[in-house]
Design a protein around this motif. Structure first.
Motif, mmCIF file in Angstrom:
data_model
loop_
_atom_site.group_PDB
_atom_site.id
_atom_site.type_symbol
_atom_site.label_atom_id
_atom_site.label_comp_id
_atom_site.label_asym_id
_atom_site.label_seq_id
_atom_site.Cartn_x
_atom_site.Cartn_y
_atom_site.Cartn_z
ATOM 1 N N LYS A 254 0.815 -1.215 0.000
ATOM 2 C CA LYS A 254 0.000 0.000 0.000
ATOM 3 C C LYS A 254 0.849 1.265 0.000
ATOM 4 C CE LYS A 254 -4.021 1.946 2.392
ATOM 5 N NZ LYS A 254 -4.944 1.761 3.543
ATOM 6 N N CYS A 255 2.060 1.189 0.532
ATOM 7 C CA CYS A 255 2.912 2.372 0.631
ATOM 8 C C CYS A 255 3.335 2.908 -0.727
ATOM 9 C CB CYS A 255 4.148 2.063 1.474
ATOM 10 S SG CYS A 255 5.206 0.790 0.764
ATOM 11 N N PHE A 256 3.265 2.064 -1.768
ATOM 12 C CA PHE A 256 3.670 2.515 -3.098
ATOM 13 C C PHE A 256 2.574 3.317 -3.807
ATOM 14 C CE2 PHE A 256 6.072 -1.599 -2.651
ATOM 15 C CZ PHE A 256 7.309 -1.009 -2.460
ATOM 16 N N VAL A 257 1.319 3.179 -3.378
ATOM 17 C CA VAL A 257 0.192 3.785 -4.097
ATOM 18 C C VAL A 257 0.290 5.307 -4.152
ATOM 19 C CG1 VAL A 257 -2.318 4.056 -4.150
ATOM 20 C CG2 VAL A 257 -1.308 1.832 -3.611
ATOM 21 N N PRO A 258 0.524 6.006 -3.027
ATOM 22 C CA PRO A 258 0.533 7.481 -3.122
ATOM 23 C C PRO A 258 1.630 8.033 -4.010
ATOM 24 C CG PRO A 258 1.245 6.741 -0.942
ATOM 25 C CD PRO A 258 0.694 5.547 -1.637
ATOM 26 N N VAL A 259 2.813 7.406 -3.997
ATOM 27 C CA VAL A 259 3.899 7.934 -4.821
ATOM 28 C C VAL A 259 3.614 7.698 -6.298
ATOM 29 C CG1 VAL A 259 5.296 5.830 -4.605
ATOM 30 C CG2 VAL A 259 6.389 7.987 -5.158
ATOM 31 N N VAL A 260 2.997 6.563 -6.649
ATOM 32 C CA VAL A 260 2.648 6.310 -8.045
ATOM 33 C C VAL A 260 1.569 7.290 -8.505
ATOM 34 C CG1 VAL A 260 1.668 4.626 -9.645
ATOM 35 C CG2 VAL A 260 3.309 3.885 -7.926
ATOM 36 N N LEU A 261 0.571 7.543 -7.658
ATOM 37 C CA LEU A 261 -0.472 8.519 -8.003
ATOM 38 C C LEU A 261 0.116 9.914 -8.170
ATOM 39 C CD1 LEU A 261 -3.407 7.404 -5.678
ATOM 40 C CD2 LEU A 261 -3.411 7.385 -8.176
ATOM 41 N N ARG A 262 1.064 10.243 -7.320
ATOM 42 C CA ARG A 262 1.677 11.573 -7.394
ATOM 43 C C ARG A 262 2.429 11.755 -8.708
ATOM 44 N NH1 ARG A 262 4.727 11.076 -3.227
ATOM 45 N NH2 ARG A 262 2.977 11.340 -1.780
ATOM 46 N N LYS A 263 3.144 10.731 -9.126
ATOM 47 C CA LYS A 263 3.883 10.834 -10.388
ATOM 48 C C LYS A 263 2.941 10.814 -11.590
ATOM 49 C CE LYS A 263 7.809 11.313 -8.581
ATOM 50 N NZ LYS A 263 8.496 12.630 -8.728
ATOM 51 N N LEU A 264 1.864 10.046 -11.489
ATOM 52 C CA LEU A 264 0.914 9.999 -12.592
ATOM 53 C C LEU A 264 0.188 11.321 -12.744
ATOM 54 C CD1 LEU A 264 -0.253 8.063 -14.717
ATOM 55 C CD2 LEU A 264 -2.005 7.423 -13.069
ATOM 56 N N LYS A 265 -0.015 12.011 -11.651
ATOM 57 C CA LYS A 265 -0.719 13.291 -11.680
ATOM 58 C C LYS A 265 0.108 14.381 -12.338
ATOM 59 C CE LYS A 265 -2.990 16.575 -8.557
ATOM 60 N NZ LYS A 265 -3.274 16.901 -7.130
ATOM 61 N N ALA A 266 1.427 14.243 -12.272
ATOM 62 C CA ALA A 266 2.302 15.274 -12.829
ATOM 63 C C ALA A 266 2.090 15.387 -14.333
ATOM 64 C CB ALA A 266 3.766 14.947 -12.510
ATOM 65 N N SER A 267 1.798 16.571 -14.789
ATOM 66 C CA SER A 267 1.519 16.798 -16.215
ATOM 67 C C SER A 267 2.787 16.933 -17.039
ATOM 68 C CB SER A 267 0.664 18.060 -16.381
ATOM 69 O OG SER A 267 1.338 19.183 -15.818
ATOM 70 N N THR A 268 3.959 16.861 -16.397
ATOM 71 C CA THR A 268 5.223 17.055 -17.118
ATOM 72 C C THR A 268 5.766 15.759 -17.708
ATOM 73 O OG1 THR A 268 6.420 16.776 -15.031
ATOM 74 C CG2 THR A 268 5.828 19.023 -15.680
ATOM 75 N N ILE A 269 5.099 14.629 -17.465
ATOM 76 C CA ILE A 269 5.603 13.355 -17.956
ATOM 77 C C ILE A 269 5.288 13.232 -19.446
ATOM 78 C CG2 ILE A 269 5.420 10.848 -17.773
ATOM 79 C CD1 ILE A 269 4.727 11.158 -14.876
ATOM 80 N N GLU A 270 6.311 13.258 -20.269
ATOM 81 C CA GLU A 270 6.131 13.154 -21.705
ATOM 82 C C GLU A 270 6.361 11.731 -22.217
ATOM 83 O OE1 GLU A 270 8.628 15.953 -23.590
ATOM 84 O OE2 GLU A 270 7.633 17.722 -22.711
ATOM 85 N N SER A 271 7.040 10.917 -21.438
ATOM 86 C CA SER A 271 7.344 9.558 -21.874
ATOM 87 C C SER A 271 6.079 8.700 -21.843
ATOM 88 C CB SER A 271 8.418 8.948 -20.977
ATOM 89 O OG SER A 271 8.561 7.567 -21.238
ATOM 90 N N GLU A 272 5.717 8.169 -22.994
ATOM 91 C CA GLU A 272 4.548 7.299 -23.069
ATOM 92 C C GLU A 272 4.764 6.022 -22.271
ATOM 93 O OE1 GLU A 272 2.675 4.355 -26.422
ATOM 94 O OE2 GLU A 272 3.139 6.393 -27.059
ATOM 95 N N GLN A 273 5.956 5.440 -22.373
ATOM 96 C CA GLN A 273 6.227 4.197 -21.666
ATOM 97 C C GLN A 273 6.180 4.392 -20.158
ATOM 98 O OE1 GLN A 273 6.549 1.122 -23.105
ATOM 99 N NE2 GLN A 273 6.390 0.461 -20.976
ATOM 100 N N LEU A 274 6.618 5.538 -19.673
ATOM 101 C CA LEU A 274 6.558 5.803 -18.235
ATOM 102 C C LEU A 274 5.106 5.895 -17.767
ATOM 103 C CD1 LEU A 274 7.798 6.444 -15.533
ATOM 104 C CD2 LEU A 274 8.140 8.814 -16.275
ATOM 105 N N ARG A 275 4.241 6.533 -18.545
ATOM 106 C CA ARG A 275 2.832 6.627 -18.174
ATOM 107 C C ARG A 275 2.176 5.246 -18.202
ATOM 108 N NH1 ARG A 275 2.897 10.594 -22.108
ATOM 109 N NH2 ARG A 275 1.171 9.659 -23.275
ATOM 110 N N VAL A 276 2.576 4.424 -19.161
ATOM 111 C CA VAL A 276 2.054 3.054 -19.228
ATOM 112 C C VAL A 276 2.454 2.278 -17.983
ATOM 113 C CG1 VAL A 276 2.233 0.852 -20.456
ATOM 114 C CG2 VAL A 276 1.953 2.968 -21.741
#
Length: 567
Positions: A254-276
């Motif tokens: 469960k500890c990984f969920v907030p950090v993954v959500l935080r990174k997914l929320k960031a609009s600066t991620i341009e890498s398609e593979q990272l978003r996948v």
């Protein structure tokens, strides 16, 4: 020697004859096999390239590639250096570093027809690579060793490496982010190596997660990555570590969920593979608990994940060319809310998920279509209010009916389940709306599907549709079903191995397609007894007699002797 015109014509004619003797089916099958093999080879090549490429581009020219003998000689020299290695002799460190680097360069080179990792394992150098990894005061040596181990774990013989208990060594380096000399490249290689080990082996995933500093290392490096490449490989490794984690408690990850959500929320991620990878991480993290399905979506709700996911969905659908690779795991995450409790499904519907459904289904990606229909099938099996909202959207119903005829069976199956769930809901508007969007054809075409449970639901759906059609003065559903060949298919189901399918098919035929004279004929086939205890076989007792007793025209036959004339 030049051929004459007649010889050229004869040659072409012979070639055409040879072509005519080739089976069309054989050639088509051969082309399909070759195409599949090519696709598989390309996919394997991409996977291996991703696993085995280092943090810097390393290319090896085939003309300068070493031979097998040269590789063996290099490994012999490295092994000799390793055997002279003593921990208290610092003067040998430069030679040790060069030996480990040479092994790493062999493993990262592209040598046609040669598998360097097999020779490295056979040479006995693996224990020395692990020893170099434990030299915590020499980060450069650790980096070369971790890089070499990463390439070995990308091979089919990764289990040989995993049998040596070096998981703590790799994981401990992930948390050494504050020590001097601990560069991001070293941590990246350690995470990459762990991701390779965990990709196909559940037992290795459990070992990695059981080590306490795993959580600290991954959370910190994902929260504060020095480079985007570091973030990308940590997310990719975490995706492999937590996938198929149904045997673990959701609280373990469960500890990984907030950090993954935080990174997914960031609009600066341009890498398609990272978003996948981020979306798949959320899917795997939410799928930990298979006993309580409500706990899946609750993990995301606890960290306010639904608004974040809906915003990401809106952003992904905005471009002219949306990316299905990202939308597939994202839609699956949202589908977990529909598969959860009534409150969780309400939260998904109120967040506006149904408004995005037409855009998702318009992309015509089989995998995305399947995930979208899976979410809709769970909404269709929800509360009356949820079903009413779905039924009111004619466009979605039309898209679901169209998807129920899709070539991809997984997508088609989810579409059929959505229609069946709607028909079994008891909503009186459902039959009218579904008949209006053309449910008859996909339902008739699906009578012969192999899945007995889905087939029973389809037959139950037919019962609901026929009952509704019977209340209409100009009902034409039986005629439409006959035109689509449904009656013949229903009769064929009378031979089905499932008793439930047989009973449903028989009832539909008897209630809707059996004519009165056919029923009478069936009844007359059963012999009955009259007052004289004689079988009547259903015939009327008042049938005409051939020679009635009171017939005045009865003919009397008189016996005459041969040879005499009667006067």
């Amino acid at each position: 020697m030049m051929m004459t015109n007649s010889e050229q014509r004869e040659s072409r004619r012979n070639k055409l004859k040879l072509k005519k003797n080739v089976s069309v089916e054989e050639t088509r099958s051969s082309r399909q096999e070759v195409t599949i093999q090519i696709r598989k080879e390309k996919k394997d090549k991409r996977v291996m390239a991703r696993r085995m490429n280092g943090t810097t581009n390393v290319t090896a020219s085939n003309t300068n590639a070493p031979s097998t003998a040269e590789i063996d000689a290099t490994l012999s020299r490295c092994k000799f250096v390793f055997h002279q290695w003593r921990s208290d002799d610092m003067s040998q460190l430069e030679q040790i570093f060069e030996a480990v680097k040479q092994i790493r360069m062999l493993l990262t080179s592209d040598i046609p027809g040669i598998c360097p990792y097999q020779q490295v394992l056979s040479s006995g150098c693996l224990p020395f690579l692990l020893k170099a990894l434990r030299c915590s005061d020499l980060p450069k040596l650790q980096f070369e060793s971790a890089w070499a181990l990463t390439n070995i774990t990308a091979s089919p013989d990764k289990h040989v490496v995993a049998q040596v208990a070096y998981f703590p060594d790799l994981i401990s380096e992930l948390s050494r982010f504050s020590l001097e000399g601990r560069t991001p490249k070293l941590r990246l290689q350690c995470a990459w190596c762990l991701g390779n080990l965990a990709e196909d082996e559940p037992r290795y995933r459990d070992i990695i997660l059981s080590i306490e500093c795993t959580k600290l290392g991954f959370v910190h490096n994902m929260n504060k990555p020095e480079t985007e490449a570091l973030l990308a490989y940590f997310v990719w490794a975490l995706r492999n570590i937590v996938k198929n984690s149904a045997t673990r408690d959701v609280m373990d990850t469960k500890c990984f969920v907030p950090v993954v959500l935080r990174k997914l929320k960031a609009s600066t991620i341009e890498s398609e593979q990272l978003r996948v990878d981020l979306c798949f991480c959320l899917c795997h993290l939410a799928e930990c608990d298979v006993v309580d399905h409500n706990a899946r979506a609750q993990v995301l709700l606890d960290f306010n994940g639904l608004p974040i996911l809906m915003e990401v969905l809106r952003q992904e659908l905005e471009p002219k060319h949306p990316c299905p690779n990202v939308l597939v795991p994202l839609t699956r995450c949202l589908g977990m809310f529909a598969a959860g409790s009534a409150e969780q499904t309400d939260a998904l519907v109120e967040a506006g998920f149904l408004g995005f459904v037409p855009a998702l289904m318009k992309l015509q990606s089989p995998a995305l279509l399947k995930e979208t229909l899976w979410a809709l099938s769970n909404i269709a099996g929800g509360t009356p209010d949820q079903i009413a909202l779905l039924v009111e959207n004619t466009r979605i119903l039309k898209d679901v009916v169209d998807a129920s005829q899709h070539d991809n069976w997984l997508a088609r199956r989810e579409g059929l389940w959505t229609l069946c769930n709607l028909l079994s809901s008891g909503n009186t508007n459902v039959p009218r709306k579904l008949l209006g969007v053309g449910i008859v054809f996909p339902f008739c075409a699906s009578i012969e599907i192999p899945e007995a449970d889905l087939l029973c639901s389809i037959l139950d759906g037919f019962t609901v549709l026929l009952a509704y059609d019977a209340t209409k003065p100009n009902g034409s559903l039986p005629l439409s079903m006959d035109e689509e060949g449904a009656i013949d298919k229903l009769e064929h189901l009378l031979q089905h191995r499932s008793d439930e399918v047989y009973k449903r098919a028989l009832k539909i035929i008897e209630d809707n397609f059996a004519e009165p004279d056919m029923l009478d004929e069936d009844q007359n086939m059963c012999p009955q007894r009259d007052a004289n205890n004689s079988f009547t076989f259903g015939h009327d007792d008042s049938a005409k007699q051939l020679f009635p007793e009171n017939n005045s025209h009865q003919v009397n036959f008189e016996r005459t002797n041969f040879g005499q004339m009667s006067s």
